[in-house]
Design a protein around this motif. Structure first.
Motif, PDB file in Angstrom:
ATOM      1  N   PHE A 222       0.875  -1.166   0.000  1.00  0.00           N
ATOM      2  CA  PHE A 222       0.000   0.000   0.000  1.00  0.00           C
ATOM      3  C   PHE A 222       0.917   1.222   0.000  1.00  0.00           C
ATOM      4  CE2 PHE A 222      -2.423  -3.442   1.896  1.00  0.00           C
ATOM      5  CZ  PHE A 222      -3.667  -3.325   1.295  1.00  0.00           C
ATOM      6  N   PRO A 223       1.245   1.771  -1.171  1.00  0.00           N
ATOM      7  CA  PRO A 223       2.399   2.665  -1.275  1.00  0.00           C
ATOM      8  C   PRO A 223       2.195   4.121  -0.872  1.00  0.00           C
ATOM      9  CG  PRO A 223       1.475   2.257  -3.438  1.00  0.00           C
ATOM     10  CD  PRO A 223       0.712   1.398  -2.490  1.00  0.00           C
ATOM     11  N   ASP A 224       1.004   4.665  -1.047  1.00  0.00           N
ATOM     12  CA  ASP A 224       0.799   6.097  -0.861  1.00  0.00           C
ATOM     13  C   ASP A 224      -0.044   6.372   0.381  1.00  0.00           C
ATOM     14  OD1 ASP A 224      -2.256   6.503  -2.108  1.00  0.00           O
ATOM     15  OD2 ASP A 224      -1.104   4.890  -3.026  1.00  0.00           O
ATOM     16  N   THR A 225      -0.272   7.640   0.677  1.00  0.00           N
ATOM     17  CA  THR A 225      -0.937   8.034   1.925  1.00  0.00           C
ATOM     18  C   THR A 225      -2.323   7.426   2.056  1.00  0.00           C
ATOM     19  OG1 THR A 225       0.268  10.120   1.907  1.00  0.00           O
ATOM     20  CG2 THR A 225      -1.658   9.999   3.322  1.00  0.00           C
ATOM     21  N   MET A 226      -3.156   7.566   1.020  1.00  0.00           N
ATOM     22  CA  MET A 226      -4.500   6.997   1.082  1.00  0.00           C
ATOM     23  C   MET A 226      -4.447   5.475   1.192  1.00  0.00           C
ATOM     24  SD  MET A 226      -7.600   7.124  -1.725  1.00  0.00           S
ATOM     25  CE  MET A 226      -8.281   8.690  -1.202  1.00  0.00           C
TER      26      MET A 226
END
Length: 254
Positions: A222-226
Motif C-alpha cells: 500500500f504505497p501512498d498516503t490513502m
C-alpha cells in the motif's frame, strides 16, 4: 511464507512501461541494479524516450492485452525474464445503473482480469525455468473499497486481487514470489480520467515501494498516503485470513 527477492542483477518485464506507474517502475528497477527491462507497450515508438535514456538496458516489446496472441509471442521473445510486472490496465468506469455499465464491465474484465490470467499462464513456465523469480500485479485500493462512480472498474480490480491471491499459492509452489500492489491516489493519466488528480502522489512511490516490498518478501503493498490508511485497517484481516493456508480453517469432523 515470505519470499524475499532482490531486483539487483535481474532481468525484468514491465507492461504499460511507457508512462505513469509503469515508467516509474522501469526507472526504479534500473536504478536499483536491474540489468535489463523489457518495456511491453502497444506502440513500440512510445518506448523511444526510455531507449534514449537507458540505451540497450531497455528493450521494447509489443503487447496488447486485448490480443492474447501478443502475450504468447512476448513470452517466447522474453524467455530470460526473471521478474514480471503486470501493470497495464484499462480504466472505463460506470455505476451499476448507468446504461453502459455492462459494456464497461465487459471491457474491464477482458483487459484487466483475462489479461492477468493470460500473463500468468504465459510467464509461469518462464519464471520457473529461470529459478522462480517474482510476479508483481498492480491492483488498487479499488479492489478493496468500491465507490459507486467507478463500480465497474472496482469490480474488475477485486477480481484481479482474487486471482493474485491464487497466484501467490500456485506460483509459490515453484519458488516465485508474488506481490499485490494497491495504489490509491497516484498522479497518472488514469487518475486524471477519474477526476482524482488533485491530491495525487508521484508514481515513484509505487515503484520504490515495489522494490522494497519484494526485498522484504511482502505480499501486499500500500504505497501512498490513502493506500496506507486502508492498508493499516486491512492488515489484521490480511494476516489472519488472506495470507494463511485455507487448510487451517477446515473444521475437525471428529
Amino acid at each position: 511464507m515470505k519470499m524475499a527477492y532482490d531486483i539487483n542483477g535481474k532481468i525484468a518485464l514491465v507492461t504499460g512501461a511507457n508512462r505513469g506507474i509503469g515508467r516509474a517502475i522501469v526507472d526504479a528497477f534500473l536504478h536499483h541494479g536491474a540489468t535489463k527491462v523489457y518495456a511491453a507497450v502497444r506502440n513500440l515508438d512510445s518506448a523511444d524516450p526510455l531507449i534514449e535514456q537507458y540505451g540497450d538496458m531497455v528493450e521494447p516489446v509489443q503487447l496488447d492485452l486485448a490480443k492474447p496472441e501478443t502475450i504468447v509471442a512476448m513470452a517466447v521473445r522474453t524467455d530470460d525474464a526473471q521478474v514480471i510486472v503486470n501493470n497495464a490496465a484499462v480504466y472505463k468506469a460506470a455505476t451499476p445503473l448507468d446504461s453502459d455499465a455492462i459494456d464497461a464491465l465487459e471491457l474491464a474484465m477482458k483487459i484487466n482480469v483475462f489479461g492477468l490470467v493470460r500473463m500468468a499462464q504465459a510467464f509461469a513456465p518462464v519464471l520457473r525455468e529461470n529459478g522462480g523469480g517474482a510476479f508483481v500485479q498492480l491492483n488498487s485500493i479499488a479492489s478493496l473499497k468500491c465507490s459507486s462512480n467507478f463500480a465497474t472498474h472496482s469490480a474488475s480490480k477485486a477480481a484481479t486481487y482474487s486471482i493474485t491471491q491464487a497466484l501467490r499459492e500456485l506460483l509459490g509452489q515453484q519458488g516465485t514470489a508474488v506481490l499485490s500492489v494497491h495504489p490509491g491516489l497516484i498522479a497518472t493519466d488514469m487518475a486524471s480520467d477519474a477526476g482524482l488528480a488533485g491530491a495525487a502522489e508521484p508514481p515513484s512511490l509505487v515503484a520504490e515501494g515495489i522494490v522494497a516490498a519484494l526485498k522484504s518478501g511482502d505480499f501486499h503493498l500500500f504505497p501512498d498516503t490513502m493506500a496506507q490508511r486502508i492498508g493499516r485497517a486491512y492488515e489484521s484481516f490480511s494476516k489472519s485470513i488472506i495470507e494463511v493456508d485455507i487448510e487451517e480453517y477446515k473444521t475437525d469432523r471428529h
